[in-house]
Design a protein around this motif. Structure first.
Motif, PDB file in Angstrom:
ATOM      1  N   PRO A   1      41.253  36.690  83.830  1.00 23.02           N
ATOM      2  CA  PRO A   1      40.902  37.889  84.934  1.00 23.02           C
ATOM      3  C   PRO A   1      41.313  39.338  84.345  1.00 23.02           C
ATOM      4  O   PRO A   1      40.794  40.292  84.824  1.00 23.02           O
ATOM      5  N   GLU A   2      42.488  39.236  83.467  1.00 22.97           N
ATOM      6  CA  GLU A   2      43.075  40.643  83.194  1.00 22.97           C
ATOM      7  C   GLU A   2      42.767  40.914  81.706  1.00 22.97           C
ATOM      8  O   GLU A   2      42.973  42.115  81.388  1.00 22.97           O
ATOM      9  N   VAL A   3      42.522  40.148  80.935  1.00 22.06           N
ATOM     10  CA  VAL A   3      42.446  40.483  79.529  1.00 22.06           C
ATOM     11  C   VAL A   3      40.938  39.821  78.838  1.00 22.06           C
ATOM     12  O   VAL A   3      40.626  38.788  79.018  1.00 22.06           O
ATOM     13  N   THR A   4      40.456  40.520  78.000  1.00 22.65           N
ATOM     14  CA  THR A   4      39.108  40.401  77.410  1.00 22.65           C
ATOM     15  C   THR A   4      39.256  40.702  75.956  1.00 22.65           C
ATOM     16  O   THR A   4      39.584  41.668  75.529  1.00 22.65           O
ATOM     17  N   ARG A   5      38.583  39.440  75.067  1.00 23.13           N
ATOM     18  CA  ARG A   5      38.455  40.023  73.804  1.00 23.13           C
ATOM     19  C   ARG A   5      37.177  40.608  73.509  1.00 23.13           C
ATOM     20  O   ARG A   5      36.106  40.140  73.932  1.00 23.13           O
ATOM     21  N   TYR A   6      37.310  41.522  72.549  1.00 21.75           N
ATOM     22  CA  TYR A   6      35.951  42.189  71.984  1.00 21.75           C
ATOM     23  C   TYR A   6      36.047  42.219  70.706  1.00 21.75           C
ATOM     24  O   TYR A   6      36.976  42.147  69.959  1.00 21.75           O
ATOM     25  N   TYR A   7      34.708  42.162  70.120  1.00 25.11           N
ATOM     26  CA  TYR A   7      34.740  42.153  68.538  1.00 25.11           C
ATOM     27  C   TYR A   7      33.631  43.170  68.173  1.00 25.11           C
ATOM     28  O   TYR A   7      32.548  43.521  68.792  1.00 25.11           O
ATOM     29  N   LEU A   8      33.802  43.946  67.142  1.00 23.84           N
ATOM     30  CA  LEU A   8      32.854  45.057  66.731  1.00 23.84           C
ATOM     31  C   LEU A   8      32.732  44.862  65.167  1.00 23.84           C
ATOM     32  O   LEU A   8      33.905  44.967  64.316  1.00 23.84           O
ATOM     33  N   GLN A   9      31.639  44.842  64.620  1.00 23.10           N
ATOM     34  CA  GLN A   9      31.321  44.614  63.238  1.00 23.10           C
ATOM     35  C   GLN A   9      31.600  45.840  62.602  1.00 23.10           C
ATOM     36  O   GLN A   9      31.214  46.999  62.860  1.00 23.10           O
TER      37      GLN A   9
ATOM     38  N   ARG B   1      35.782  55.662  70.808  1.00 19.75           N
ATOM     39  CA  ARG B   1      34.717  55.392  70.025  1.00 19.75           C
ATOM     40  C   ARG B   1      34.648  53.879  70.103  1.00 19.75           C
ATOM     41  O   ARG B   1      33.517  53.308  70.031  1.00 19.75           O
ATOM     42  N   VAL B   2      35.562  53.078  70.230  1.00 15.43           N
ATOM     43  CA  VAL B   2      35.551  51.600  70.501  1.00 15.43           C
ATOM     44  C   VAL B   2      34.399  51.437  71.663  1.00 15.43           C
ATOM     45  O   VAL B   2      33.675  50.786  71.599  1.00 15.43           O
ATOM     46  N   TRP B   3      34.958  51.901  72.785  1.00  8.79           N
ATOM     47  CA  TRP B   3      34.181  51.736  73.952  1.00  8.79           C
ATOM     48  C   TRP B   3      32.540  52.309  73.792  1.00  8.79           C
ATOM     49  O   TRP B   3      32.019  51.582  74.097  1.00  8.79           O
ATOM     50  N   ALA B   4      32.737  53.422  73.489  1.00  4.18           N
ATOM     51  CA  ALA B   4      31.136  54.150  72.974  1.00  4.18           C
ATOM     52  C   ALA B   4      30.338  53.036  72.106  1.00  4.18           C
ATOM     53  O   ALA B   4      29.214  52.676  72.561  1.00  4.18           O
ATOM     54  N   GLU B   5      30.813  52.451  70.977  1.00  2.00           N
ATOM     55  CA  GLU B   5      29.945  51.327  70.326  1.00  2.00           C
ATOM     56  C   GLU B   5      29.876  50.136  71.018  1.00  2.00           C
ATOM     57  O   GLU B   5      28.844  49.527  70.857  1.00  2.00           O
ATOM     58  N   LEU B   6      31.055  49.602  71.859  1.00  2.00           N
ATOM     59  CA  LEU B   6      30.837  48.702  72.463  1.00  2.00           C
ATOM     60  C   LEU B   6      29.759  48.587  73.614  1.00  2.00           C
ATOM     61  O   LEU B   6      28.763  47.728  73.644  1.00  2.00           O
ATOM     62  N   HIS B   7      29.539  49.572  74.012  1.00  6.81           N
ATOM     63  CA  HIS B   7      28.462  50.013  75.308  1.00  6.81           C
ATOM     64  C   HIS B   7      27.282  49.985  74.742  1.00  6.81           C
ATOM     65  O   HIS B   7      26.241  49.408  75.280  1.00  6.81           O
ATOM     66  N   ARG B   8      27.117  50.599  73.373  1.00  2.90           N
ATOM     67  CA  ARG B   8      25.719  50.777  72.937  1.00  2.90           C
ATOM     68  C   ARG B   8      25.314  49.489  72.384  1.00  2.90           C
ATOM     69  O   ARG B   8      24.092  48.868  72.688  1.00  2.90           O
TER      70      ARG B   8
END
Ligand code: RFL
Length: 406
Positions: free
Chosen positions: A230-238, A252-259
């Motif tokens: 509930p507190e931690v989430t893994r994200y990946y970006l190519q 930049r990370v969050w903008a790219e994840l949003h897109r």
């Protein structure tokens, strides 16, 4: 094979039927299986206990792995704390495409961070089953693996002296950068595959933005969300292979994840501080065979499967069940059949998972390859998941690892 006679450095003052190198999921599971049968073993780990119990990595565990852990009395805490995942969601062409694998198959995934599993296994092995373990050892070396009196030596962190341990078998469970794989260099066939892409692996101190795994197949590159807790989430970006994580500041990370994860009707992502940020170059390898004389490799020491299909931890534990059971048969009953067949039988599933990883990689990354032909076929592959029940069933079986046999 690296074989320094142990007597060059020290005398074998200790003896254990099995020495396990590495206290990751593979090594600890082998240790627990051996201890449950009353077989003594020594686990040698280069890091501290605190370090291995906090190292975040995987989080998606297959149902057959959990059933195997449960049968061996190793899933108590996991079954209390882990979440069941029943669906994942692909996002492509600007839309959301939920894939309800539980509805389709009756099976699910378990979400349980790897460090929690390692913590449970260390406690079970060392504290409950009385298994011997040395943390923080340095410069582990393997000796005389081709004879019937192998040994393992290491530098003791307290005394700084080299200690030697005589044994019957060595379980090489020390991951991708360990010494046991290096010990068979030149004798093993190592097949490699390089995907030519990188993934920026992120851990965000933020609740998941959706209650399921998300796969964003975007023309600018893949993005993924894997809930961990509930507190931690893994994200990946190519990203390009070898990219510098410093090129990816917070905004930049969050903008790219949003897109890349954006889709019509989707909730916006929940942001938060990034507590881990590293670039993984996507590659696989398989070491064949997995057995050399008295050394048997398991987990990432034998094969690496890029985190594309979330299979590495699962393969490691499957290997450990097979190796642990085979060692018990050989040491307690004199039956060496399991050990003789260990490598060949494990490699069938290993290659199957490698092939799935390649198949899935094209689905994730084909659209961003810059090659319109690959982009077209990747999109066709994605659409077929949602238009062909046979394709959906085949995907679910491989994603969930529920094939009856390999
Ligand atoms: P490990 O976990 O690397 O453990 C090996 C242990 O050996 C120790 N060691 C040594 N000890 C003594 N002497 C030496 N010379 C030594 N050298 C190393 C290490 O300190 C360590 O404690 O290998 P094991 O047990 O084979 O387990 C493999 C898994 O850890 C790995 O496959 C997974 O984490 C891969 N993976 C995932 N797998 C999944 O099934 N599902 C997932 O969702 C998933 N996500 C991931 C992942 C791997 C990731 N990274 C960091 C590569 C996500 C990420 C970001």
């Amino acid at each position: 094979m690296t074989e320094t006679p142990a007597s060059h450095n020290s005398r074998a003052t200790q003896r254990f039927p099995v020495v396990v190198v590495g206290a990751g999921p593979a090594g600890l599971t082998v240790g627990c299986v051996l201890r449950a049968a009353g077989v003594d073993c020594l686990v040698l780990e280069s890091e501290s206990r605190e370090f291995v119990e906090r190292r975040p990595r995987a989080g998606v565990i297959e149902e057959p792995v959990v059933r195997g852990l449960e049968r061996r009395g190793l899933a108590g805490t996991l079954l209390e704390r882990a979440r069941r995942d029943t669906a994942c969601e692909f996002r492509f062409d600007g839309g959301r495409h939920p894939f309800g694998y539980h509805e389709l198959t009756g099976h699910h995934h378990w979400v349980y961070p790897q460090q929690f599993l390692v913590t449970d296994l260390v406690r079970e092995y060392a504290d409950m089953r009385g298994g011997a373990v040395r943390f923080g050892v340095r410069d582990v070396r393997l000796h005389d693996l081709d004879g019937d009196r192998p040994s393992v030596s290491y530098v003791c962190p307290e005394s700084g002296r080299r200690e030697a341990v005589a044994c019957d078998f060595v379980a090489g469970c020390d991951g991708a950068r360990g010494v046991t794989r290096a010990a068979v260099a030149g004798r093993a066939r190592v097949s490699r595959h390089d995907y030519g892409i990188g993934w920026l692996a992120l851990l965000a101190e933020a609740p998941p933005s959706a209650d399921r795994v998300l796969f964003g197949c975007h023309p600018d590159g893949f993005a993924g969300q894997m809930p961990r807790s509930p507190e931690v989430t893994r994200y990946y970006l190519q990203c390009p292979p070898g990219d510098d994580p410093g090129n990816w500041p917070h905004d930049r990370v969050w903008a790219e994840l949003h897109r890349r994860l954006g889709a019509a009707g989707a909730e916006p992502l929940t942001g938060g501080p990034l507590i881990e940020k590293r670039v993984l170059d996507m590659h696989d390898y398989v070491t064949e065979p997995m057995s050399f004389g008295r050394l048997h490799l398991a987990g990432d020491a034998a094969h690496l499967v890029a985190p594309i299909a979330a299979k590495g931890l699962n393969l490691a534990v499957h290997d450990a069940f097979a190796l642990g059971d085979a060692l018990v048969d050989r040491l307690l009953r004199g039956d060496g059949t399991g050990l003789a067949g260990y490598s060949a039988s494990r490699l069938r599933q290993v290659w199957d998972y490698q092939e799935f990883s390649q198949w899935l990689s094209e689905l994730y990354h084909g659209g961003a390859s810059g090659n319109p032909f690959r982009a077209g076929t990747a999109l066709a592959r994605l659409r077929r998941l949602f238009s062909s029940p046979a394709t959906a069933a085949a995907f679910a079986e491989r994603y969930l690892g529920t094939a009856a046999r390999y």
